[in-house]
Design a protein around this motif. Sequence first.
Motif, PDB file in Angstrom:
ATOM      1  N   THR A   1      -8.480  -4.337   7.289  1.00 23.61           N
ATOM      2  CA  THR A   1      -9.322  -3.650   6.539  1.00 23.61           C
ATOM      3  C   THR A   1      -9.210  -2.363   6.587  1.00 23.61           C
ATOM      4  N   ILE A   2      -8.924  -1.777   7.881  1.00 27.12           N
ATOM      5  CA  ILE A   2      -8.682  -0.470   8.005  1.00 27.12           C
ATOM      6  C   ILE A   2      -7.245  -0.051   7.389  1.00 27.12           C
ATOM      7  N   VAL A   3      -6.117  -0.825   7.471  1.00 23.12           N
ATOM      8  CA  VAL A   3      -5.137  -0.327   6.634  1.00 23.12           C
ATOM      9  C   VAL A   3      -5.218  -0.291   5.179  1.00 23.12           C
ATOM     10  N   GLU A   4      -5.902  -1.174   4.584  1.00 19.26           N
ATOM     11  CA  GLU A   4      -6.093  -1.342   3.166  1.00 19.26           C
ATOM     12  C   GLU A   4      -6.906  -0.283   2.924  1.00 19.26           C
ATOM     13  N   HIS A   5      -7.989   0.099   3.440  1.00 19.42           N
ATOM     14  CA  HIS A   5      -8.732   1.281   3.265  1.00 19.42           C
ATOM     15  C   HIS A   5      -8.048   2.894   3.183  1.00 19.42           C
ATOM     16  N   ARG A   6      -7.211   2.847   4.224  1.00 23.00           N
ATOM     17  CA  ARG A   6      -6.537   4.077   4.313  1.00 23.00           C
ATOM     18  C   ARG A   6      -5.497   4.224   3.040  1.00 23.00           C
ATOM     19  N   GLU A   7      -4.978   3.211   2.848  1.00 21.69           N
ATOM     20  CA  GLU A   7      -4.005   3.299   1.758  1.00 21.69           C
ATOM     21  C   GLU A   7      -4.581   3.559   0.488  1.00 21.69           C
ATOM     22  N   LEU A   8      -6.001   3.709   0.514  1.00 21.72           N
ATOM     23  CA  LEU A   8      -6.433   4.017  -0.821  1.00 21.72           C
ATOM     24  C   LEU A   8      -6.875   5.649  -0.720  1.00 21.72           C
ATOM     25  N   MET A   9      -6.707   6.082   0.282  1.00 19.96           N
ATOM     26  CA  MET A   9      -6.816   8.063   0.289  1.00 19.96           C
ATOM     27  C   MET A   9      -5.641   8.433  -0.124  1.00 19.96           C
ATOM     28  N   GLY A  10      -6.374   9.470  -0.860  1.00 19.25           N
ATOM     29  CA  GLY A  10      -5.199  10.413  -1.496  1.00 19.25           C
ATOM     30  C   GLY A  10      -4.245  11.075  -0.834  1.00 19.25           C
ATOM     31  N   ASN A  11      -4.741  11.468   0.453  1.00 15.34           N
ATOM     32  CA  ASN A  11      -3.811  12.417   1.158  1.00 15.34           C
ATOM     33  C   ASN A  11      -2.755  11.548   2.144  1.00 15.34           C
ATOM     34  N   SER A  12      -1.365  11.790   1.760  1.00 16.64           N
ATOM     35  CA  SER A  12      -0.338  10.986   2.386  1.00 16.64           C
ATOM     36  C   SER A  12      -0.520  10.780   3.696  1.00 16.64           C
TER      37      SER A  12
END
Length: 282
Positions: free
Chosen positions: A148-159
């Motif tokens: 869940t954490i990995v999926e949410h972090r992938e949605l963030m704009g900052n690389s």
Amino acid sequence: MRAALIVDIIRQEEKLIAKALDEKQVPYDIINVGQEPIPFNKGLGRYDVAIIRPVSMYRALYASAVLEAAGVHTINSVDAINICGDKILTYSRLYKHGIPIPDSIIAMSPDAALKAYEQKGFPLIDKPPIGSWGRLVSLVRDNFEGKTIVEHRELMGNSALKVHIVQEYIQYKGRDIRCIVMGKTLLGCYARNIPPNEWRANIALGGYPSKIDVDSKLEETVLKAVGVVGGEFVSIDILEHPTKGYVVNELNDVPEFKGFMVATNINVAEKLVDYIKETYSK
């Protein structure tokens, strides 16, 4: 001597620094980089020292760079802000010099993060290389939470927020230790105690300060860590490991010090201005 106080949001700490500058009769200007542009202009050389205090890491970094280009001594320097503002760069510098850090794995993709979880074992900590106040620092207890954490972090704009620092979870004594260093002097340390219904000790998250005694090993670890990152006025967060002793969790190049002052009764703003006057007065 003339100083510049560089800010974007004026917090209690910046008010205390301005008050100390006034009381100690140091001429200064406040430059709010959230509102005013700063040019590459030698006119900035009218300042002998710039106290870099923006909340934004990138505003702090770029303001320091422009001022350094004009010959102004900045506290902290571009190099120190760059290293302290990125936890991977911080750990790299510390590890290279043999300073203890939490066992850490760097993962730069979702698949790599899940493999790092498997290698490290649960529970573990996952955090991005940038950020403060405990934001996006996650206690991961099983693979479901991790995905869940990995999926949410992938949605963030900052690389940078898509990069994972996967670490051992050091749960010992229910606290961490924050110290402040000025120049080559350790001003002091205090404990940030974990509040109820929380696993992090950040003051911003309800952690409460208490005074501690500083032993020689803690002082040695702190001063060595600050030295290798080139910090001049920094705070450093220390974890107590049951077998390794003191390990360095992070360094902060724009240190907050409200909790430190409550716990130690040391006026950090006054100490900072005294240090600047003694070190940089012409």
